[in-house]
Design a protein around this motif. Sequence first.
Motif, PDB file in Angstrom:
ATOM      1  N   ALA A   1      -7.289   2.535  10.835  1.00  0.00           N
ATOM      2  CA  ALA A   1      -6.585   3.654  10.205  1.00  0.00           C
ATOM      3  C   ALA A   1      -5.326   3.186   9.484  1.00  0.00           C
ATOM      4  O   ALA A   1      -5.003   3.661   8.387  1.00  0.00           O
ATOM      5  N   ARG A   2      -4.635   2.234  10.075  1.00  0.00           N
ATOM      6  CA  ARG A   2      -3.391   1.748   9.478  1.00  0.00           C
ATOM      7  C   ARG A   2      -3.625   1.068   8.136  1.00  0.00           C
ATOM      8  O   ARG A   2      -2.762   1.119   7.251  1.00  0.00           O
ATOM      9  N   LEU A   3      -4.776   0.436   7.971  1.00  0.00           N
ATOM     10  CA  LEU A   3      -5.046  -0.307   6.746  1.00  0.00           C
ATOM     11  C   LEU A   3      -6.041   0.397   5.827  1.00  0.00           C
ATOM     12  O   LEU A   3      -6.538  -0.201   4.874  1.00  0.00           O
ATOM     13  N   GLN A   4      -6.271   1.680   6.084  1.00  0.00           N
ATOM     14  CA  GLN A   4      -7.236   2.384   5.248  1.00  0.00           C
ATOM     15  C   GLN A   4      -6.806   2.402   3.786  1.00  0.00           C
ATOM     16  O   GLN A   4      -7.645   2.377   2.882  1.00  0.00           O
ATOM     17  N   TYR A   5      -5.518   2.410   3.532  1.00  0.00           N
ATOM     18  CA  TYR A   5      -5.032   2.396   2.151  1.00  0.00           C
ATOM     19  C   TYR A   5      -5.501   1.145   1.414  1.00  0.00           C
ATOM     20  O   TYR A   5      -5.840   1.193   0.221  1.00  0.00           O
ATOM     21  N   GLN A   6      -5.528  -0.006   2.126  1.00  0.00           N
ATOM     22  CA  GLN A   6      -5.980  -1.248   1.498  1.00  0.00           C
ATOM     23  C   GLN A   6      -7.484  -1.216   1.254  1.00  0.00           C
ATOM     24  O   GLN A   6      -7.961  -1.660   0.203  1.00  0.00           O
ATOM     25  N   ALA A   7      -8.228  -0.666   2.202  1.00  0.00           N
ATOM     26  CA  ALA A   7      -9.672  -0.527   2.012  1.00  0.00           C
ATOM     27  C   ALA A   7      -9.973   0.399   0.838  1.00  0.00           C
ATOM     28  O   ALA A   7     -10.874   0.125   0.031  1.00  0.00           O
ATOM     29  N   ASP A   8      -9.222   1.491   0.724  1.00  0.00           N
ATOM     30  CA  ASP A   8      -9.426   2.411  -0.402  1.00  0.00           C
ATOM     31  C   ASP A   8      -9.186   1.703  -1.733  1.00  0.00           C
ATOM     32  O   ASP A   8      -9.940   1.896  -2.704  1.00  0.00           O
ATOM     33  N   PHE A   9      -8.139   0.887  -1.778  1.00  0.00           N
ATOM     34  CA  PHE A   9      -7.846   0.132  -3.000  1.00  0.00           C
ATOM     35  C   PHE A   9      -8.997  -0.816  -3.334  1.00  0.00           C
ATOM     36  O   PHE A   9      -9.460  -0.880  -4.487  1.00  0.00           O
ATOM     37  N   GLU A  10      -9.486  -1.561  -2.340  1.00  0.00           N
ATOM     38  CA  GLU A  10     -10.549  -2.521  -2.601  1.00  0.00           C
ATOM     39  C   GLU A  10     -11.861  -1.830  -2.949  1.00  0.00           C
ATOM     40  O   GLU A  10     -12.655  -2.347  -3.747  1.00  0.00           O
ATOM     41  N   ASN A  11     -12.093  -0.646  -2.385  1.00  0.00           N
ATOM     42  CA  ASN A  11     -13.314   0.077  -2.699  1.00  0.00           C
ATOM     43  C   ASN A  11     -13.274   0.702  -4.086  1.00  0.00           C
ATOM     44  O   ASN A  11     -14.330   0.948  -4.690  1.00  0.00           O
ATOM     45  N   ALA A  12     -12.078   0.945  -4.605  1.00  0.00           N
ATOM     46  CA  ALA A  12     -11.959   1.349  -6.012  1.00  0.00           C
ATOM     47  C   ALA A  12     -12.108   0.130  -6.919  1.00  0.00           C
ATOM     48  O   ALA A  12     -12.759   0.190  -7.968  1.00  0.00           O
ATOM     49  N   ARG A  13     -11.545  -0.978  -6.500  1.00  0.00           N
ATOM     50  CA  ARG A  13     -11.591  -2.197  -7.311  1.00  0.00           C
ATOM     51  C   ARG A  13     -13.004  -2.759  -7.432  1.00  0.00           C
ATOM     52  O   ARG A  13     -13.353  -3.386  -8.437  1.00  0.00           O
ATOM     53  N   ARG A  14     -13.850  -2.534  -6.441  1.00  0.00           N
ATOM     54  CA  ARG A  14     -15.178  -3.159  -6.446  1.00  0.00           C
ATOM     55  C   ARG A  14     -16.038  -2.700  -7.618  1.00  0.00           C
ATOM     56  O   ARG A  14     -16.986  -3.385  -8.011  1.00  0.00           O
ATOM     57  N   TRP A  15     -15.691  -1.547  -8.217  1.00  0.00           N
ATOM     58  CA  TRP A  15     -16.476  -1.016  -9.337  1.00  0.00           C
ATOM     59  C   TRP A  15     -15.938  -1.453 -10.703  1.00  0.00           C
ATOM     60  O   TRP A  15     -16.475  -1.055 -11.735  1.00  0.00           O
TER      61      TRP A  15
END
Length: 733
Positions: free
Chosen positions: A198-212
């Motif tokens: 939960a603490r790093l969800q912001y980083q996962a969200d960023f990488e999941n936007a970047r993957r496209w």
Amino acid sequence: MTRVGSVDVWAGIECTNNRVGEHYYDQVRRSGHCDRPADIALIASLGIRTVRYPVLWERTAPERADRYDWNWADARLNDLRAHGIEPVVGLLHHGSGPRYTSLLDDDFPAAFARYARAVAERYPWVQRWTPINEPLTTARFSTLYGHWYPHLRDDAAFARAIVRQCRAIALAMRAIRQVIPDALLVQTEDLGKAYATARLQYQADFENARRWLTFDLLCGRVDERHPMWTFLGQAPDVRHELAELATEPCTPDLFGINHYVTSERFLDERLEHYPVSTHGGNAREAYADVEAARVLIEGIGGPRAALAAAWERYNKPVAITEAHLAGTREQQLRWLHEVWSAANEQKALGADVRAITVWSLFGAYDWHNLATRVDGQYEPGAFDIRAPRPRATAIARLARDLCATGCANHAVLSEPGWWRRDERLLRSVSLESRRDAPSAGSTKRARPLLITGATGTLGRAFAHICEERQLAHALTTRHELEISQPGCVARVLDQVQPWAVINAAGYVRVDDAERHPDACDRDNYVGPSVLADACATRDIALVTFSSDLVFAGDKTTPYVESDCVKPLGAYGSSKAAAETVVLQRLPTALVIRTSAFFGPWDVHNFAARVVRALAAGETIQAACDQVVSPTYVPDLVHATLDLLIDGESGIWHLANTGAITWAQLAQRVASLMGLDERRVTACSTSSLNLIAARPPYSVLGSERAALLPSLDDALDRFARVQRVEEPATLIAA
């Protein structure tokens, strides 16, 4: 032809030519494919009719942008055409271009487009193109992580690298279509996914936007409303290129997903749970970046989720354009089969899935270090190049079956891959369930391997490694299975229903064999012959073991498989006779000649005895006039299992490459363990008062393939295990 309704099977050559400093790491050269024209016929033999194939900028125009060498590409592309194979031509594959350019050069897109036009003019019959493979991955490795040239760790440089590569693709396709109006863009990218605490969800969200980003840039979707717009704005000098991509999109005709088990990641700030090698972070905080398959209890989404997400986002044809797994053969097969199943499942659900791609046809080198240095670590693919001629592996056979029938029936496919098993998890801390990454296991009952020799070094080593490799197996003692008794063998085989038998039993006391030849023959000759008969009538594969002692020692160069046998004693005679009778009764049997075992799981092998004696302050005598090729048991077992799964047969020599006397071996072990080499006494064989004659030279080489690492490498690994494990904890033989 593939079965009606199934997706197509493509293939690809690992062709990365990445630059590290001033050095290029050329996979086509390292795999030997560049010098093997006959490889094209091997590809055709699989039934493959589409192949991703390189005509790389760095190879074709290495010194000057206006000076091309077409010789290699002409020969290979024309040969592909002659074999009825359509190439998907790649122009830059994890590269930064020739030395006179760079991903960050202002002129990179235009210069690349000029090269693309030249290739199109040379090969106007090529319809499908991948100008640049995985622009996002290349930009990350080159400008965010510093692994590849230009070795930067800079957000603005990343923005320039990804945008300029996509602009280069758009200009390249425009130039190609001026020559070939109906040319198609097959755009590839490693479509990963990030999960996080939960603490790093912001980083996962960023990488999941970047993957496209690669696909979104080419589709003209990156504008002020795109979640990556602000990030890309850190390089204001590429705004005009962003605008051009938005107003003049170059939408792929096929969205190619290069998907790996490692493509899905998990981010966790609790560093103490993970190896230091996984530790990293962003500008805000440190965290571990690990394979999601090792952490998520419910498993990764895998190729099913990747295909579904791409189809839903773009509603355009999709394909898996790389399907490869670094690992043991059965895991490679299970991954390819899962990719195939996922593609057909998604097609049945309505997605326009065109193909899967058997990647790394001739294997790959050193991807464990991201191809940044030469360690010589080779991963076989559909073909194993460690033979005089590339040898078809079980992956090739699976690809051929999928092309021909759409079906696969190898016994190891009845079990799930490691990424679908509970044993994969790094730790026992429960993480919240994530419904967007469904697991997919197998419920079919697996036919096991049957292993004889439960009390011996080799039998227990096979059981240990089968457990490690997640191969179903049954390990039997002499009491449970007396291999010299046909009735007992028949009863056990019918009860266990194995798909293969590994005969690791046998009489091993070379000197005692001279006094008890009947007992030696019973175990080493009669037993294997009975097994061969029983396996032949049941269509069961068989592996049995022979020895370097089938040779007389009259050579001074390594013995190979076709050399004539001439045993000096009862033990060698029993093994030589068994080789003949087994292959007469079961020509598909696999007969492994090996020698001089040493390993980590028993206390009776020579190297372990040296460690134990010297550590106790004792001296040890060893022959200085016998030259052997010691064999590290884990290496032997892994290679044997791979050959068995590949369906190989006949006599094979498996020993670590190297020649050494017993005295030199003892001294080397002592040195590696920090023990006193002076306590090793070199002596003649005759002074040891052995009963059985030994050949003075029994080094094993191979004319079929060199599958085991060097002896030096094996001894180093043996010593590392010994240093962390007291001899008393080793399994007693």
